[in-house]
Design a protein around this motif. Structure first.
Motif, PDB file in Angstrom:
ATOM      1  N   ASN A  31       0.848  -1.071   0.094  1.00 45.40           N
ATOM      2  CA  ASN A  31      -0.077   0.005   0.083  1.00 45.40           C
ATOM      3  C   ASN A  31       1.023   1.220  -0.154  1.00 45.40           C
ATOM      4  O   ASN A  31       2.092   1.166   0.201  1.00 45.40           O
ATOM      5  CB  ASN A  31      -0.902   0.019   1.227  1.00 45.40           C
ATOM      6  N   GLN A  48      -4.594   7.068   1.878  1.00 45.40           N
ATOM      7  CA  GLN A  48      -3.898   5.736   1.480  1.00 45.40           C
ATOM      8  C   GLN A  48      -4.482   5.239   0.439  1.00 45.40           C
ATOM      9  O   GLN A  48      -5.498   4.912   0.058  1.00 45.40           O
ATOM     10  CB  GLN A  48      -4.180   4.731   2.766  1.00 45.40           C
ATOM     11  N   ASN A  92       4.382   0.276   3.089  1.00 48.38           N
ATOM     12  CA  ASN A  92       4.581  -1.133   3.593  1.00 48.38           C
ATOM     13  C   ASN A  92       5.112  -1.932   2.576  1.00 48.38           C
ATOM     14  O   ASN A  92       4.491  -2.257   1.393  1.00 48.38           O
ATOM     15  CB  ASN A  92       3.323  -1.661   4.193  1.00 48.38           C
TER      16      ASN A  92
ATOM     17  N   TYR B  35       9.464   7.183  16.292  1.00 53.01           N
ATOM     18  CA  TYR B  35      10.235   7.393  14.857  1.00 53.01           C
ATOM     19  C   TYR B  35      11.399   8.442  15.297  1.00 53.01           C
ATOM     20  O   TYR B  35      11.060   9.483  16.229  1.00 53.01           O
ATOM     21  CB  TYR B  35       9.435   8.132  13.939  1.00 53.01           C
ATOM     22  N   PRO B  43      10.545  10.502   8.514  1.00 49.09           N
ATOM     23  CA  PRO B  43      10.735   9.642   9.891  1.00 49.09           C
ATOM     24  C   PRO B  43      11.213   8.147   9.762  1.00 49.09           C
ATOM     25  O   PRO B  43      10.946   7.533   8.583  1.00 49.09           O
ATOM     26  CB  PRO B  43       9.218   9.878  10.386  1.00 49.09           C
ATOM     27  N   LEU B  45      11.390   4.587  11.638  1.00 50.21           N
ATOM     28  CA  LEU B  45      10.949   3.854  12.719  1.00 50.21           C
ATOM     29  C   LEU B  45      11.805   3.330  13.609  1.00 50.21           C
ATOM     30  O   LEU B  45      12.897   2.818  13.065  1.00 50.21           O
ATOM     31  CB  LEU B  45       9.939   2.480  12.041  1.00 50.21           C
ATOM     32  N   GLN B  48       8.405  -0.339  17.408  1.00 49.86           N
ATOM     33  CA  GLN B  48       6.789  -0.555  17.368  1.00 49.86           C
ATOM     34  C   GLN B  48       6.270  -1.589  18.447  1.00 49.86           C
ATOM     35  O   GLN B  48       6.927  -2.663  18.579  1.00 49.86           O
ATOM     36  CB  GLN B  48       6.429  -1.060  15.928  1.00 49.86           C
ATOM     37  N   LEU B  91       9.403  11.366  17.167  1.00 48.17           N
ATOM     38  CA  LEU B  91       7.915  11.612  16.933  1.00 48.17           C
ATOM     39  C   LEU B  91       7.346  10.147  17.450  1.00 48.17           C
ATOM     40  O   LEU B  91       7.930   9.094  17.381  1.00 48.17           O
ATOM     41  CB  LEU B  91       7.713  11.616  15.357  1.00 48.17           C
ATOM     42  N   PRO B  98      -2.752  -3.025  14.778  1.00 48.93           N
ATOM     43  CA  PRO B  98      -1.523  -3.350  14.141  1.00 48.93           C
ATOM     44  C   PRO B  98      -1.581  -2.724  12.830  1.00 48.93           C
ATOM     45  O   PRO B  98      -2.654  -2.909  12.029  1.00 48.93           O
ATOM     46  CB  PRO B  98      -1.233  -4.755  14.158  1.00 48.93           C
ATOM     47  N   ASN B  99      -0.396  -2.630  12.384  1.00 53.24           N
ATOM     48  CA  ASN B  99      -0.116  -2.061  10.781  1.00 53.24           C
ATOM     49  C   ASN B  99      -0.230  -3.289   9.865  1.00 53.24           C
ATOM     50  O   ASN B  99       0.743  -3.244   8.936  1.00 53.24           O
ATOM     51  CB  ASN B  99       1.070  -1.011  10.628  1.00 53.24           C
ATOM     52  N   SER B 100      -1.164  -4.059  10.031  1.00 54.99           N
ATOM     53  CA  SER B 100      -1.097  -5.202   9.018  1.00 54.99           C
ATOM     54  C   SER B 100      -1.471  -4.972   7.831  1.00 54.99           C
ATOM     55  O   SER B 100      -2.587  -4.574   7.515  1.00 54.99           O
ATOM     56  CB  SER B 100      -2.140  -6.209   9.695  1.00 54.99           C
ATOM     57  N   GLY B 102      -0.342  -2.586   6.128  1.00 54.76           N
ATOM     58  CA  GLY B 102      -0.379  -1.171   6.140  1.00 54.76           C
ATOM     59  C   GLY B 102      -1.912  -0.353   6.011  1.00 54.76           C
ATOM     60  O   GLY B 102      -2.156   0.743   5.215  1.00 54.76           O
ATOM     61  N   ARG B 103      -2.782  -0.896   6.640  1.00 56.09           N
ATOM     62  CA  ARG B 103      -4.170  -0.127   6.317  1.00 56.09           C
ATOM     63  C   ARG B 103      -4.598   0.608   7.808  1.00 56.09           C
ATOM     64  O   ARG B 103      -5.750   1.029   7.522  1.00 56.09           O
ATOM     65  CB  ARG B 103      -5.165  -1.419   6.349  1.00 56.09           C
ATOM     66  N   GLU B 104      -3.558   1.008   8.444  1.00 56.27           N
ATOM     67  CA  GLU B 104      -4.018   1.637   9.634  1.00 56.27           C
ATOM     68  C   GLU B 104      -3.534   2.835   9.283  1.00 56.27           C
ATOM     69  O   GLU B 104      -2.306   3.261   9.217  1.00 56.27           O
ATOM     70  CB  GLU B 104      -3.341   0.905  11.047  1.00 56.27           C
ATOM     71  N   THR B 105      -4.236   4.009   9.718  1.00 53.32           N
ATOM     72  CA  THR B 105      -3.672   5.449   9.752  1.00 53.32           C
ATOM     73  C   THR B 105      -2.915   5.515  10.931  1.00 53.32           C
ATOM     74  O   THR B 105      -3.193   5.262  11.964  1.00 53.32           O
ATOM     75  CB  THR B 105      -4.745   6.311   9.679  1.00 53.32           C
ATOM     76  N   GLN B 106      -1.685   6.163  10.895  1.00 54.35           N
ATOM     77  CA  GLN B 106      -1.062   6.492  11.974  1.00 54.35           C
ATOM     78  C   GLN B 106      -1.280   7.927  12.537  1.00 54.35           C
ATOM     79  O   GLN B 106      -1.115   8.766  11.258  1.00 54.35           O
ATOM     80  CB  GLN B 106       0.505   6.245  11.836  1.00 54.35           C
ATOM     81  N   PHE B 108       0.363  11.142  14.601  1.00 55.81           N
ATOM     82  CA  PHE B 108       1.712  11.484  15.202  1.00 55.81           C
ATOM     83  C   PHE B 108       1.323  12.478  16.222  1.00 55.81           C
ATOM     84  O   PHE B 108       0.424  13.314  16.091  1.00 55.81           O
ATOM     85  CB  PHE B 108       2.516  12.219  14.057  1.00 55.81           C
ATOM     86  N   GLY B 109       2.169  12.580  17.243  1.00 54.68           N
ATOM     87  CA  GLY B 109       2.237  13.439  18.045  1.00 54.68           C
ATOM     88  C   GLY B 109       2.991  14.697  17.563  1.00 54.68           C
ATOM     89  O   GLY B 109       3.634  14.700  16.614  1.00 54.68           O
TER      90      GLY B 109
END
Lengths: 111, 117
Positions: A31, A48, A92, B35, B43, B45, B48, B91, B98-100, B102-106, B108-109
Motif C-alpha cells: 500500500n 492511503q 509497507n 520514529y 521519519p 521507525l 513499534q 516522533l 497493528p499495521n497489518s 498497512g491499512r491503519e492510519t498513524q 503523530f504527536g
C-alpha cells in the motif's frame, strides 16, 4: 538502504501553478500512504492507496498508485499558500508491517 | 478526541548525557510507534509496540536506546549516553490496530526536538 525514493527533494512554485511529487520503489508495495508536514509540525495523514492503478482525489489533490504497485504520485492543482510543507510518501513493503517513509518533497510557494 | 501527547517538546543536552521522552497515545490505540526524524529526512521507525509487546525494533540502536510500554498505554524512549548524531525530532505515533498490510492510519504527536551539543 533507502527502499522508498521520493523526488524531487525540493520544489518552489508560483502560487497558482501545479505541483507533483513522485514516489518510487524497486520492490512491490502493499500500500502507500501520503502525509503532509507543515514547517515545524508533525506528519499528518492525507490518504492511503491500496489497489493497483488506484486514483483518489481530495479537492485539488490527486493521488495515484501505479499499476505495478511500485510507484505513486501526488499532484496538486493550482497551488495555494496553505499547501506549503513537506509531502511524504510512506509504504509497507510487500509482507512487512513496518512503514517506510520517503525522504519527502519540500514545497515552497511564492505568493 | 485528544491527540497523541509528547513531552518534553524541546530538550538540549550535552553528549554523553542521558535523556528520556514520554508519549501518551490516543485512547484505545493498541499500537504505538517511535520514529526518529533527522532534519531534511523522512521519519525512520525506531520501535513499534503492540500493546506492551515489541513488534519491531530492528532499527533501534540498542546499545544506547531503550523503550518501554509497561502497561500498554504510555511509553518512554531513553537515550543513554547521547551522541551528537542523535540530534533529531523524536516522533511518537499511534494507531488503532497493528499495521497489518498497512491499512491503519498513524496519528503523530508533536514530537520532541532534541539537540545534543
Amino acid at each position: 538502504g533507502q527502499q522508498v525514493m521520493q523526488i524531487p527533494q525540493y520544489q518552489h512554485v508560483q502560487e497558482g501553478e501545479d505541483f507533483t511529487t513522485y514516489c518510487n520503489s524497486s520492490t512491490t508495495l502493499s500500500n502507500i500512504q501520503w502525509y503532509k508536514q507543515r514547517p515545524g509540525g508533525h506528519p499528518v495523514f492525507l490518504i492511503q492507496l491500496v489497489k493497483s492503478g488506484e486514483v483518489k482525489k481530495q479537492k485539488r489533490l490527486t493521488f495515484q498508485f501505479g499499476e505495478a504497485k511500485k510507484n505513486s504520485s501526488l499532484h496538486i492543482t493550482a497551488t495555494q499558500t496553505t499547501d506549503v510543507g513537506t509531502y511524504f510518501c510512506a509504504a509497507n513493503l510487500q509482507g512487512a508491517q513496518k512503514l517506510v517513509f520517503g525522504q519527502g518533497t519540500r514545497l515552497t510557494i511564492n505568493p | 478526541e485528544a491527540g497523541v501527547a509528547q513531552s518534553p517538546r524541546y530538550k538540549i543536552i550535552e553528549k554523553r548525557q542521558s535523556v528520556a521522552f514520554w508519549c501518551n497515545p490516543i485512547s484505545g490505540h493498541a499500537t504505538l510507534y517511535w520514529y526518529q526524524q533527522i532534519l531534511g529526512q523522512g521519519p525512520k521507525l525506531l520501535i513499534q509496540f503492540q500493546n506492551n509487546g515489541v513488534v519491531d525494533d530492528s532499527q533501534l540502536p540498542k546499545d544506547r536506546f531503550s523503550a518501554e510500554r509497561l502497561k500498554g498505554v504510555d511509553s518512554t524512549l531513553k537515550i543513554q549516553p547521547a551522541k551528537l548524531e542523535d540530534s533529531a525530532v523524536y516522533l511518537c505515533a499511534s494507531s488503532f490496530r497493528p499495521n497489518s498490510g498497512g491499512r491503519e492510519t498513524q496519528y503523530f504527536g508533536p514530537g520532541t526536538r532534541l539537540l545534543v551539543l
